[in-house]
Design a protein around this motif. Structure first.
Motif, short mmCIF file in Angstrom:
data_model
loop_
_atom_site.label_atom_id
_atom_site.label_comp_id
_atom_site.label_asym_id
_atom_site.label_seq_id
_atom_site.Cartn_x
_atom_site.Cartn_y
_atom_site.Cartn_z
N ARG A 113 39.33 73.22 18.26
CA ARG A 113 40.58 73.15 17.50
C ARG A 113 40.58 71.91 16.61
N GLU A 114 40.07 70.79 17.11
CA GLU A 114 40.05 69.56 16.31
C GLU A 114 39.16 69.69 15.08
N VAL A 115 38.00 70.34 15.25
CA VAL A 115 37.12 70.55 14.10
C VAL A 115 37.79 71.49 13.10
N PHE A 116 38.45 72.52 13.60
CA PHE A 116 39.15 73.43 12.69
C PHE A 116 40.24 72.70 11.91
N GLU A 117 41.01 71.84 12.58
CA GLU A 117 42.08 71.12 11.89
C GLU A 117 41.50 70.22 10.80
N GLU A 118 40.31 69.70 11.02
CA GLU A 118 39.65 68.91 9.98
C GLU A 118 39.32 69.79 8.78
N LEU A 119 38.84 70.99 9.06
CA LEU A 119 38.56 71.94 7.99
C LEU A 119 39.84 72.34 7.24
N ALA A 120 40.92 72.54 8.01
CA ALA A 120 42.19 72.98 7.41
C ALA A 120 42.77 71.93 6.47
N ARG A 121 42.40 70.67 6.65
CA ARG A 121 42.89 69.61 5.78
C ARG A 121 42.10 69.51 4.47
N CYS A 122 41.02 70.26 4.36
CA CYS A 122 40.20 70.23 3.15
C CYS A 122 40.90 70.97 2.02
N GLY A 123 40.61 70.54 0.81
CA GLY A 123 41.21 71.16 -0.35
C GLY A 123 40.18 71.44 -1.41
N PRO A 124 40.62 71.86 -2.59
CA PRO A 124 39.68 72.25 -3.66
C PRO A 124 38.77 71.11 -4.14
N ASP A 125 39.18 69.85 -3.90
CA ASP A 125 38.37 68.72 -4.33
C ASP A 125 37.34 68.28 -3.28
N THR A 126 37.37 68.91 -2.11
CA THR A 126 36.42 68.55 -1.06
C THR A 126 35.01 68.97 -1.47
N GLU A 127 34.06 68.07 -1.32
CA GLU A 127 32.68 68.38 -1.70
C GLU A 127 32.12 69.49 -0.81
N ARG A 128 31.29 70.31 -1.43
CA ARG A 128 30.71 71.44 -0.71
C ARG A 128 29.88 70.98 0.48
N GLU A 129 29.16 69.85 0.32
CA GLU A 129 28.34 69.34 1.43
C GLU A 129 29.23 68.95 2.61
N THR A 130 30.43 68.42 2.33
CA THR A 130 31.37 68.05 3.40
C THR A 130 31.85 69.30 4.13
N LEU A 131 32.18 70.33 3.38
CA LEU A 131 32.63 71.59 3.99
C LEU A 131 31.53 72.18 4.86
N LEU A 132 30.31 72.18 4.36
CA LEU A 132 29.20 72.73 5.14
C LEU A 132 28.98 71.94 6.42
N ALA A 133 29.14 70.62 6.35
CA ALA A 133 28.94 69.78 7.53
C ALA A 133 30.01 70.07 8.59
N ILE A 134 31.26 70.25 8.14
CA ILE A 134 32.35 70.57 9.08
C ILE A 134 32.10 71.92 9.72
N LYS A 135 31.72 72.91 8.92
CA LYS A 135 31.47 74.24 9.48
C LYS A 135 30.27 74.22 10.41
N GLN A 136 29.29 73.38 10.10
CA GLN A 136 28.13 73.27 10.99
C GLN A 136 28.56 72.75 12.36
N ARG A 137 29.46 71.78 12.38
CA ARG A 137 29.98 71.26 13.65
C ARG A 137 30.79 72.32 14.37
#
Length: 232
Positions: A113-137
């Motif tokens: 749930r904590e990792v998901f909440e981190e993802l949910a705080r991401c927006g259109p300006d979030t770098e793709r590498e950051t999104l991939l890293a969160i999803k990897q976790r």
């Protein structure tokens, strides 16, 4: 001093491997681009033997292809190959979600749930590498809690080949809100300990990501290549 404070340096080969993988996934090196020893040695500061070892490992993952008498190139991924990868991934990920709902501990559910909440705080300006890293976790936690070593092994291997496709689907400007919505459904099913709903939610999430990535791949395929080298 406790062993947990000990710093272990990362081997040069591992650093080169991870850097090259990231460059391919992020699009710095494009499909069909030649990965010459000279260029990679200059970019990484590593020896030719280290670079070649890293390239061999990425070739095993399917990210690089080595052509006789020409050397390594970033691998092309056909629409047909991508479709097959997503078809298999959807089933494996669904099994992981089902297993997590059945077998994960309360602590593992909270961590997911904590990792998901981190993802949910991401927006259109979030770098793709950051999104991939969160999803990897997120996937790492999902596989750990699912407690199915065979699913984990197969999905981890598939994810290496799937990284380009995941980056491609996330590059769509309208994809992120849907990704968050779909993964929220997965997390809520897991928290209700509903394995059937977790299975369905995971599978539908992958299928929708596939729709986006395959659409982008088809569009790229339909654009003719130009330039002095033409197409291979």
């Amino acid at each position: 001093m406790s062993d947990t404070l000990r710093v272990v340096p990362t081997p040069m080969r591992r650093q080169v491997e991870e850097g090259l993988r990231s460059a391919i996934v992020s699009g710095r090196f494009l499909p069909g681009e030649h990965l010459s020893d000279r260029v990679l040695c200059e970019l990484t500061g590593a020896s030719r033997s280290v670079v070649r070892e890293a390239v061999r490992l990425l070739e095993a993952e399917g990210l690089v292809t080595v052509q006789p008498n020409r050397g390594p190139f970033v691998a092309h991924l056909s629409v047909e190959e991508a479709s097959q990868i997503y078809e298999l991934r959807s089933v494996l990920e669904a099994l992981a979600g089902e297993g997590f709902a059945l077998r994960a501990t309360d602590e593992e559910r909270r961590a997911l749930r904590e990792v998901f909440e981190e993802l949910a705080r991401c927006g259109p300006d979030t770098e793709r590498e950051t999104l991939l890293a969160i999803k990897q976790r997120f996937y790492g936690g999902l596989l750990k809690g699912a407690r199915n070593a065979y699913v984990a092994r197969m999905l981890e291997q598939l994810m290496n080949r799937n990284m380009q496709l995941r980056a491609m689907s996330l590059s769509d400007p309208g994809r992120l809100p849907w990704t968050i919505k779909e993964i929220r459904r997965v997390v809520e099913a897991i928290e209700r300990r509903d394995p059937n709903e977790a299975f369905i939610a995971c599978r539908e999430h992958v299928q929708r990501a596939a729709d986006v990535a395959l659409r982008i791949l088809r569009a790229q395929r339909d654009v003719p290549l130009s330039g002095p080298s033409g197409s291979d």
